[in-house]
Design a protein around this motif. Sequence first.
Motif, PDB file in Angstrom:
ATOM      1  N   LYS A 284      19.283   6.002 119.670  1.00 48.19           N
ATOM      2  CA  LYS A 284      20.329   5.833 118.669  1.00 48.19           C
ATOM      3  C   LYS A 284      21.312   6.982 118.783  1.00 48.19           C
ATOM      4  CE  LYS A 284      16.989   7.754 115.376  1.00 48.19           C
ATOM      5  NZ  LYS A 284      16.208   7.475 114.142  1.00 48.19           N
ATOM      6  N   GLU A 304      22.718  -7.117 119.785  1.00 44.37           N
ATOM      7  CA  GLU A 304      21.340  -7.491 119.506  1.00 44.37           C
ATOM      8  C   GLU A 304      21.287  -8.820 118.775  1.00 44.37           C
ATOM      9  OE1 GLU A 304      18.140  -4.474 118.879  1.00 44.37           O
ATOM     10  OE2 GLU A 304      19.744  -3.476 117.782  1.00 44.37           O
ATOM     11  N   ARG A 506      23.407  -2.427 119.131  1.00 43.07           N
ATOM     12  CA  ARG A 506      22.704  -1.176 119.412  1.00 43.07           C
ATOM     13  C   ARG A 506      23.620  -0.261 120.208  1.00 43.07           C
ATOM     14  NH1 ARG A 506      19.634  -4.223 123.750  1.00 43.07           N
ATOM     15  NH2 ARG A 506      18.193  -5.002 122.180  1.00 43.07           N
TER      16      ARG A 506
END
Length: 537
Positions: A284, A304, A506
């Motif tokens: 992340k 995603e 993401r």
Amino acid sequence: MTMFFQFRPIPSLQIIFIALNGLASIHAKPVRYTSEMDSCQTGCPTEIRIALSVELESLDPQISSSIDAIKVQSALFEGLVVMDPFTGKVEASGASSWDTAPDGMELIFHLCEDALWSNGEPVTAQDYVYGFRRLLHPSLGSPYADQYVVIEGSDRYRQSLDPDALAVTAIDPHTLRIRLGKPTPHFIDLLARPCAAPLHAATVKGSGDGLSRNETWSTHPGFVTNGPYSLAHWRVNESIRLTPNPLHKRPGQALRPFLVFRPIESAHVQERAFQSGAIHVTSKIPSERIPVYMGQPTLETQVELATFYLILNTNRAGLDSQPLRQLMGNAIDRRTITDHIRMRGEQPTRSFVPPFHGFPSPPPPSDIENPSIPDSTRRLTLIFSSSETNQAIAEALQAQVLENTGIHINLQRVEWKSYLDRRNRKDFDICMATWIADYPDPLAFLEMWTSDAANNFAGWKNPAFDQLILSSANCSDPESRMQMLGDAHTLLIREQPVIPLFHLNRMFLILPSLRPWGQSLLNTIRYPTLSQATTVF
């Protein structure tokens, strides 16, 4: 300005992307990529260091359910098929090929005859049979079991424990037959997940009967696997190290680097570790740092098949009221969360199911009169797993709900294992959650809300919803099936046991020399070989 984004195609989806270019205009001092950040300057590093967001609950592929666990398990276990991370198509893997009956109700897999376990024993069809029997055994309580009950005889097997009742059979050591109890077009996608991989029975039963969640077989260094890697060590809250499995050989495959996974909950700490070279791939990135990396080759963006949402415990007083749940859903400004907290170009939504081709959108929410709010419901508790972004989202939700409803939400930030425990026991009022589809179909987002589903943590029960899901499973007409699933989705959104907030993208940091990074929609990863990661961007 050139954007180094790599958006992955999603089969059958029509995703609407929000333009990300506007983020690049935010003024921030950039941290520019330099070759010194990349330890692949003279060839791929002997190890690739990857950050995980949480410490794993288990490496057992039939028990653990986190995204991070799947990343590690996809290196340890090889199933019949695998999802290509760049096309989204299912390809042969542990099976060299397969045949499907004209009615789609029977699949026969021809296993790779040279496939070996890491201890040198051959991988046989019986190893797959054992894996499926364990996956569906009621004593194990696998969170994935509900999705495999489409296999013929699964209900009778779970009730009688007669192993011959389950229609997964070894025709011979290298031929496996699976019969389905009802048409399931997405079944082949389910076989690409680590939980559907074969298991080495002697290893799994080495510390018990193989049916307990507390067994330690998957923590032992060198436990028997059939994937491209084996476990070298697992030091809790420190690292998981995987070593290449020399017995996993496929035509054209080169030598592999070691893999090291480090659990780092803080996105800021992950970023610093990346900048120092301690980590090569983060999981992340801090939201406020996204503008800094825009336009740099170290920033990876992938769509995603996932929804970020709130679970409302409908067994709690007050939250058993549909008008109150809808009032809370209407009180939230989703755009503020996506644009000012997440900053990933994500689509705010009131829909739990992302857009699929042919899938009807739910009708817009109807205006409701403000229901009376009992004193017992004016103070609720929201639990969420530790992360800076989750904390910021929780604080925004707290302020919005208080301002628009008068309900005060107490925030409880808990560690990942505690979060899972409380969620599984339904020990919460409101729970922050992410659902990532296990296969590319609307059913992947809907069947979990049937009354007895293992993942129905809201405790919501609606017979009409259950019947629509059941009817869709027996429907052979694609258009009618989609309409049934759309009607079920409308019921879910109208009843509001969950409050969808946005569909996810993401974003993470990666050394350019490790691209293309093969992370699929199922979050399995095709890890690079030494020869695939030798050039500095």
